[in-house]
Design a protein around this motif. Structure first.
Motif, PDB file in Angstrom:
ATOM      1  N   HIS A 181       0.824  -1.206   0.000  1.00  0.00           N
ATOM      2  CA  HIS A 181       0.000   0.000   0.000  1.00  0.00           C
ATOM      3  C   HIS A 181       0.861   1.260   0.000  1.00  0.00           C
ATOM      4  CE1 HIS A 181      -4.058  -1.687   0.361  1.00  0.00           C
ATOM      5  NE2 HIS A 181      -3.514  -2.644   1.101  1.00  0.00           N
ATOM      6  N   GLU A 182       2.038   1.170   0.582  1.00  0.00           N
ATOM      7  CA  GLU A 182       2.928   2.332   0.672  1.00  0.00           C
ATOM      8  C   GLU A 182       3.753   2.492  -0.613  1.00  0.00           C
ATOM      9  OE1 GLU A 182       5.593   1.907   4.043  1.00  0.00           O
ATOM     10  OE2 GLU A 182       6.934   3.425   3.181  1.00  0.00           O
ATOM     11  N   TRP A 183       4.252   1.366  -1.151  1.00  0.00           N
ATOM     12  CA  TRP A 183       5.208   1.444  -2.261  1.00  0.00           C
ATOM     13  C   TRP A 183       4.569   1.608  -3.637  1.00  0.00           C
ATOM     14  CZ3 TRP A 183       8.051  -3.532  -0.264  1.00  0.00           C
ATOM     15  CH2 TRP A 183       8.798  -3.204   0.877  1.00  0.00           C
ATOM     16  N   LEU A 184       3.475   0.922  -3.890  1.00  0.00           N
ATOM     17  CA  LEU A 184       2.913   0.952  -5.257  1.00  0.00           C
ATOM     18  C   LEU A 184       2.647   2.371  -5.763  1.00  0.00           C
ATOM     19  CD1 LEU A 184       0.427  -2.042  -5.725  1.00  0.00           C
ATOM     20  CD2 LEU A 184       2.676  -1.721  -6.766  1.00  0.00           C
ATOM     21  N   PRO A 185       2.057   3.258  -4.909  1.00  0.00           N
ATOM     22  CA  PRO A 185       1.797   4.618  -5.409  1.00  0.00           C
ATOM     23  C   PRO A 185       3.073   5.381  -5.758  1.00  0.00           C
ATOM     24  CG  PRO A 185       0.506   4.161  -3.429  1.00  0.00           C
ATOM     25  CD  PRO A 185       1.512   3.061  -3.557  1.00  0.00           C
ATOM     26  N   LYS A 186       4.223   4.884  -5.292  1.00  0.00           N
ATOM     27  CA  LYS A 186       5.488   5.585  -5.575  1.00  0.00           C
ATOM     28  C   LYS A 186       6.110   5.190  -6.911  1.00  0.00           C
ATOM     29  CE  LYS A 186       6.917   6.163  -0.757  1.00  0.00           C
ATOM     30  NZ  LYS A 186       7.831   5.658   0.278  1.00  0.00           N
ATOM     31  N   LEU A 187       5.561   4.153  -7.560  1.00  0.00           N
ATOM     32  CA  LEU A 187       6.188   3.681  -8.800  1.00  0.00           C
ATOM     33  C   LEU A 187       6.107   4.731  -9.896  1.00  0.00           C
ATOM     34  CD1 LEU A 187       4.999  -0.041  -9.120  1.00  0.00           C
ATOM     35  CD2 LEU A 187       7.185   0.827  -8.252  1.00  0.00           C
ATOM     36  N   GLN A 188       7.164   4.787 -10.687  1.00  0.00           N
ATOM     37  CA  GLN A 188       7.189   5.703 -11.837  1.00  0.00           C
ATOM     38  C   GLN A 188       7.494   4.912 -13.104  1.00  0.00           C
ATOM     39  OE1 GLN A 188      10.137   8.562 -10.321  1.00  0.00           O
ATOM     40  NE2 GLN A 188       8.431  10.016 -10.206  1.00  0.00           N
ATOM     41  N   ASN A 189       7.255   5.544 -14.250  1.00  0.00           N
ATOM     42  CA  ASN A 189       7.488   4.787 -15.494  1.00  0.00           C
ATOM     43  C   ASN A 189       8.662   5.335 -16.302  1.00  0.00           C
ATOM     44  OD1 ASN A 189       6.296   7.134 -16.303  1.00  0.00           O
ATOM     45  ND2 ASN A 189       4.830   6.178 -17.717  1.00  0.00           N
ATOM     46  N   LYS A 190       9.665   5.833 -15.559  1.00  0.00           N
ATOM     47  CA  LYS A 190      10.828   6.393 -16.254  1.00  0.00           C
ATOM     48  C   LYS A 190      11.810   5.278 -16.613  1.00  0.00           C
ATOM     49  CE  LYS A 190      10.449  10.787 -13.848  1.00  0.00           C
ATOM     50  NZ  LYS A 190      10.746  11.271 -12.495  1.00  0.00           N
ATOM     51  N   ASN A 191      11.451   4.525 -17.629  1.00  0.00           N
ATOM     52  CA  ASN A 191      12.331   3.442 -18.067  1.00  0.00           C
ATOM     53  C   ASN A 191      12.166   3.250 -19.567  1.00  0.00           C
ATOM     54  OD1 ASN A 191       9.913   1.758 -18.403  1.00  0.00           O
ATOM     55  ND2 ASN A 191       9.898   1.735 -16.161  1.00  0.00           N
ATOM     56  N   SER A 192      12.927   2.332 -20.114  1.00  0.00           N
ATOM     57  CA  SER A 192      12.956   2.168 -21.579  1.00  0.00           C
ATOM     58  C   SER A 192      11.590   1.776 -22.146  1.00  0.00           C
ATOM     59  CB  SER A 192      13.985   1.109 -21.949  1.00  0.00           C
ATOM     60  OG  SER A 192      13.591  -0.130 -21.397  1.00  0.00           O
ATOM     61  N   LYS A 194       8.601   2.657 -20.698  1.00  0.00           N
ATOM     62  CA  LYS A 194       7.561   3.569 -20.187  1.00  0.00           C
ATOM     63  C   LYS A 194       6.471   2.795 -19.439  1.00  0.00           C
ATOM     64  CE  LYS A 194       9.144   7.399 -22.344  1.00  0.00           C
ATOM     65  NZ  LYS A 194      10.514   6.812 -22.261  1.00  0.00           N
ATOM     66  N   GLU A 195       6.892   1.813 -18.678  1.00  0.00           N
ATOM     67  CA  GLU A 195       5.935   0.975 -17.922  1.00  0.00           C
ATOM     68  C   GLU A 195       6.136   1.185 -16.434  1.00  0.00           C
ATOM     69  OE1 GLU A 195       6.143  -3.180 -18.811  1.00  0.00           O
ATOM     70  OE2 GLU A 195       5.480  -2.934 -20.892  1.00  0.00           O
ATOM     71  N   TYR A 196       5.071   0.933 -15.678  1.00  0.00           N
ATOM     72  CA  TYR A 196       5.196   0.896 -14.220  1.00  0.00           C
ATOM     73  C   TYR A 196       5.620  -0.516 -13.841  1.00  0.00           C
ATOM     74  CZ  TYR A 196       2.793   5.347 -14.391  1.00  0.00           C
ATOM     75  OH  TYR A 196       2.462   6.654 -14.660  1.00  0.00           O
ATOM     76  N   TYR A 197       6.906  -0.644 -13.516  1.00  0.00           N
ATOM     77  CA  TYR A 197       7.448  -1.966 -13.203  1.00  0.00           C
ATOM     78  C   TYR A 197       7.158  -2.326 -11.743  1.00  0.00           C
ATOM     79  CZ  TYR A 197      10.695  -1.608 -17.278  1.00  0.00           C
ATOM     80  OH  TYR A 197      11.270  -1.488 -18.509  1.00  0.00           O
ATOM     81  N   LEU A 198       6.564  -3.476 -11.523  1.00  0.00           N
ATOM     82  CA  LEU A 198       6.407  -3.963 -10.152  1.00  0.00           C
ATOM     83  C   LEU A 198       7.777  -4.170  -9.506  1.00  0.00           C
ATOM     84  CD1 LEU A 198       4.808  -5.128  -7.796  1.00  0.00           C
ATOM     85  CD2 LEU A 198       4.786  -7.328  -8.992  1.00  0.00           C
TER      86      LEU A 198
END
Ligand code: UD1
Ligand code: CA
Length: 455
Positions: A181-192, A194-198
């Motif tokens: 619950h704490e970590w998921l909202p922090k995910l960003q998609n700044k990667n090759s 453009k996905e939200y990586y688990l």
């Protein structure tokens, strides 16, 4: 497990399957990929199971009959982390969440229990594995001093050094719900991609000073995914080889373990023998010393001790007693019950009938909607005419009846105990006990008859 939530990711399109059927509905050993995962998940007795499915994949939802499931639609699909975000509102505040994949069907409950035992201590636990060729997989990055896991880097985002790492992320992991619950909202998609990586939650956890555990699958094939028909066929063989080995270890004789297919459950007594190219579907139970000849198909069948099924027989939804002999080329259809010491021979079809001990139907017959008594002999080519084009009718054949060859029994009709039917008869009326009944015209020869000659 009271504290356990399971999320099954099943939103992928499965383009490489080249099929109109959603990937997770393709079947392995007679059961959809997703059903394999669901069945394994259920062995863990979770509090909740969430299936994340994709837009246009309502077929998936409709195909799975299971009241308890929570279905979460993911549209659009922006990565594995994004998939979990969609499920987040459904997850418990406490306990832990196990992430599984609808296209990774052979994961075992033993491996998962191992993973969960690490996670139960309140840690993030990853299922990792050494791969000789890690291409395509996320790499497990560990710090050089203590060898602790500090991140997962996706294949497409690796640098030269990270590409060499052989420890890979299988994708399966268990995460304490408070952290999720704490970590998921922090995910960003700044990667090759453009996905939200688990997988980015690993670095978040490491930065927060959390301990990250790694468990490993008991067998590498458990974590293989299905992306194409080639991979599906390979996993099917793996499954079948494992099942065959289990049977061999139990003492079953398989003429060739690579030519036995189990699409369900096969339970065998002692000294059972199975020849090549047999298919077992649904629940099949074979008693002691049962022998199954080559090329037989058995679906939902129970066969008692000492019975032999000869080659090329097809038996479905039926029960067969002790010391019977069925086949070759017999077809036993649903609703049939054979008692003990019965012989069913070639090109005999039996449907929804019960046949009592010691009876023989050896050649070229159709017996449908019939009750056959003990020690009955049904001659070659005998047919129960059970259908008038609209309704079905019963035929009763009592004990000790002898039916001559090529007889038609027009149902409803009763062949009374001890009666004998002359060959070639059409029987429309109940017979009398112990009498010979026949309905054919008398044989005659015509004198002076000549074969026609060509004009
Ligand atoms: C993922 C892992 C990778 C791991 C690999 C193992 C991430 C970011 N990467 O990579 O570390 O080594 O699996 O096979 O998690 N899915 C959804 N919704 C989405 C995206 C994916 O439901 O938005 C499902 C897919 O249907 C698939 C699974 O999640 O079943 C994995 O997704 P995929 O995109 O194939 O991840 P990988 O690139 O293989
Ligand atoms: Ca994948």
């Amino acid at each position: 497990m009271k504290e356990l939530n399971v999320i099954i990711l099943a939103a992928g399109l499965g383009k490489r399957m080249n099929s109109s059927l959603p990937k997770v509905l393709h079947s392995l050993a007679g059961k959809s990929l997703l059903s394999h995962v669901l069945d394994t998940a259920n062995l863990l007795l979770p509090h909740k199971i969430c299936v994340v499915y994709g837009h246009g994949n309502d077929a998936v939802r409709n195909a799975i009959v299971n009241d308890g499931l929570i279905w979460v639609k993911q549209k659009p699909q922006l990565g594995t982390g994004h998939a979990l975000m969609q499920a987040l509102p459904h997850l418990d505040k406490k306990g832990l969440t196990l992430v599984l994949y609808g296209d990774v069907p052979l994961i075992s409950s033993e491996t998962l229990k191992e993973l969960l035992s690490d996670s139960l201590k309140g840690n993030l636990a990853l299922l990792t594995m050494r791969a000789d060729d890690p291409t395509g997989y996320g790499r497990i990055v560990r710090d050089t001093e203590a060898n602790n896991i500090i991140a997962i880097v996706e294949d497409k985002d690796t640098n030269k050094d990270q590409q060499k790492i052989k420890e890979i992320n299988t994708g399966i992991m268990a995460i304490p719900n408070v952290n999720l619950h704490e970590w998921l909202p922090k995910l960003q998609n700044k990667n090759s991609q453009k996905e939200y990586y688990l997988t980015d939650i690993v670095a978040i956890a490491a930065k927060a000073g959390e301990k990250i555990e790694a468990a490993h699958p008991s067998n590498n094939w458990e974590v293989l995914g299905v992306n194409s028909k080639v991979q599906l066929a390979a996993l099917e063989r793996t499954y079948q080889r494992n099942y065959a080995e289990k049977l061999l270890e139990q003492g079953v004789t398989l003429a060739d373990p690579s030519r036995t297919d189990i699409r369900g459950e096969l339970n065998c007594g002692r000294d059972v023998e199975v020849d090549i190219n047999c298919i077992f579907e649904g629940e099949v139970k074979l008693g002691d010393e049962v022998k199954i000849g080559a090329h037989c198909i058995l679906k939902n069948v129970e066969i008692d001790a000492g019975t032999t099924i000869l080659p090329f027989s097809l038996i479905e939804d039926a029960g067969i007693g002790k010391n019977c002999r069925v086949g070759p080329f017999s077809r036993i259809r649903p609703g049939t019950n054979l008692a003990d010491e019965i012989h069913i021979g070639n090109f005999v079809e039996i449907k929804k009938s019960s046949i009592n001990s010691g009876s023989k139907i050896n050649h070229l017959s159709y017996i449908g909607d019939a009750t056959v008594g003990k020690k009955v002999n049904v001659g070659a080519g005998t047919i129960t005419c059970n259908y008038d084009g609209v309704n079905k009718f019963q035929t009763i054949i009592e004990d000790d009846v002898f039916i001559g060859s090529d007889t038609q029994l027009i149902a409803p009709v009763k062949i009374t105990s001890g009666s004998t039917i002359g060959a070639g008869s059409t029987i429309t009326v109940d017979t009398l006990p112990e009498k010979l009944t026949l309905s054919r015209s008398k044989q005659r020869s015509i004198t002076g008859w000549k074969r026609p000659a060509k004009k």
